[in-house]
Design a protein around this motif. Structure first.
Motif, PDB file in Angstrom:
ATOM      1  N   ALA A  32      29.149  61.455  14.640  1.00  0.00           N
ATOM      2  CA  ALA A  32      28.282  62.095  15.792  1.00  0.00           C
ATOM      3  C   ALA A  32      26.951  61.911  15.604  1.00  0.00           C
ATOM      4  CB  ALA A  32      28.932  63.401  16.406  1.00  0.00           C
ATOM      5  N   ARG A  33      25.964  61.130  16.213  1.00  0.00           N
ATOM      6  CA  ARG A  33      24.528  61.130  16.127  1.00  0.00           C
ATOM      7  C   ARG A  33      23.993  62.422  16.817  1.00  0.00           C
ATOM      8  NH1 ARG A  33      22.520  55.609  15.181  1.00  0.00           N
ATOM      9  NH2 ARG A  33      24.270  54.222  15.603  1.00  0.00           N
ATOM     10  N   ARG A  34      24.679  63.122  17.963  1.00  0.00           N
ATOM     11  CA  ARG A  34      24.000  64.214  18.704  1.00  0.00           C
ATOM     12  C   ARG A  34      25.320  65.086  18.854  1.00  0.00           C
ATOM     13  NH1 ARG A  34      25.490  63.920  23.833  1.00  0.00           N
ATOM     14  NH2 ARG A  34      26.126  61.758  24.563  1.00  0.00           N
ATOM     15  N   LYS A  35      25.093  66.350  19.400  1.00  0.00           N
ATOM     16  CA  LYS A  35      26.103  67.073  19.977  1.00  0.00           C
ATOM     17  C   LYS A  35      26.784  66.404  21.033  1.00  0.00           C
ATOM     18  CE  LYS A  35      27.148  71.685  21.593  1.00  0.00           C
ATOM     19  NZ  LYS A  35      27.740  71.563  22.808  1.00  0.00           N
ATOM     20  N   LEU A  36      28.372  66.509  21.032  1.00  0.00           N
ATOM     21  CA  LEU A  36      29.086  65.868  22.024  1.00  0.00           C
ATOM     22  C   LEU A  36      29.845  66.682  22.655  1.00  0.00           C
ATOM     23  CD1 LEU A  36      30.221  62.853  19.921  1.00  0.00           C
ATOM     24  CD2 LEU A  36      28.339  62.669  21.764  1.00  0.00           C
ATOM     25  N   SER A  37      29.665  67.110  23.946  1.00  0.00           N
ATOM     26  CA  SER A  37      30.379  68.167  24.652  1.00  0.00           C
ATOM     27  C   SER A  37      31.812  67.730  25.144  1.00  0.00           C
ATOM     28  CB  SER A  37      29.384  68.598  25.687  1.00  0.00           C
ATOM     29  OG  SER A  37      28.235  69.042  25.288  1.00  0.00           O
ATOM     30  N   ASP A  46      26.772  56.598  20.733  1.00  0.00           N
ATOM     31  CA  ASP A  46      26.749  58.027  20.328  1.00  0.00           C
ATOM     32  C   ASP A  46      27.197  58.298  18.893  1.00  0.00           C
ATOM     33  OD1 ASP A  46      25.769  58.906  22.950  1.00  0.00           O
ATOM     34  OD2 ASP A  46      28.068  59.276  23.566  1.00  0.00           O
ATOM     35  N   SER A  76      34.284  69.985  21.615  1.00  0.00           N
ATOM     36  CA  SER A  76      32.799  69.622  21.242  1.00  0.00           C
ATOM     37  C   SER A  76      32.717  69.198  19.886  1.00  0.00           C
ATOM     38  CB  SER A  76      31.932  70.850  21.279  1.00  0.00           C
ATOM     39  OG  SER A  76      31.720  71.099  22.915  1.00  0.00           O
ATOM     40  N   PRO A  79      26.361  67.433  15.664  1.00  0.00           N
ATOM     41  CA  PRO A  79      26.125  66.107  15.074  1.00  0.00           C
ATOM     42  C   PRO A  79      26.310  66.141  13.746  1.00  0.00           C
ATOM     43  CG  PRO A  79      24.223  67.520  15.889  1.00  0.00           C
ATOM     44  CD  PRO A  79      25.300  68.262  16.279  1.00  0.00           C
TER      45      PRO A  79
END
Length: 152
Positions: A32-37, A46, A76, A79
């Motif tokens: 993950a590049r960012r927080k994924l919900s 992503d 979730s 990152p």
């Protein structure tokens, strides 16, 4: 892990050895590049590709070559965390609360009314739906993204 070896010379046993061995299984995986919900649809942008040791992971990781478009997140993912198979589910074709066409058909007769899906499901699944006119709950099989069918 410990590997147990028996040394033979011809058919004669010469001894036994126990060798501790460290194993690694490096694979390219999605990170993950960012927080994924939770509930979010997955998009390849992503994620970045990284080589990780699969054996260090608490659960199998999603490999880099996997198409993620058909999945959504069950949990979730922070990152920098690899995407694990336990974190994803296939996207449902019908979602709870969605208005669908409820069809009953036999031969040339076809009756269609509006109903509310009471559960998520994929094509072929049997889910509970509520007839919007009579407010009765029924079991119906998902045909596609907008149609469910009840048998009578």
């Amino acid at each position: 892990i410990v590997v147990h070896l028996r040394v033979l010379c011809g058919d004669e046993p010469q001894g036994e050895l126990q060798l501790p061995v460290a194993c690694r299984l490096h694979r390219e995986v999605l990170v993950a590049r960012r927080k994924l919900s939770r509930g979010e649809a997955l998009n390849r942008d992503d994620f970045e590709l990284q080589v990780r040791d699969q054996l260090e992971s608490p659960a199998p990781m999603v490999p880099a070559g996997e198409s993620v478009a058909a999945y959504e997140l069950r949990a979730s993912v922070p990152p920098g965390q690899p995407l694990l198979w336990r974190d994803v589910d296939l996207k449902p074709h019908v979602r709870r609360g969605q208005i669908v066409e409820l069809v009953a058909s036999e031969g040339f007769m076809r009756i269609a009314i509006k109903a509310e899906a009471l559960e998520n499901g994929r094509s072929g699944d049997l889910i509970a739906v509520r007839n919007l006119t009579s407010r009765k709950d029924l079991q119906a099989r998902i045909i596609d993204e907008q149609t469910v069918q009840v048998q009578f």
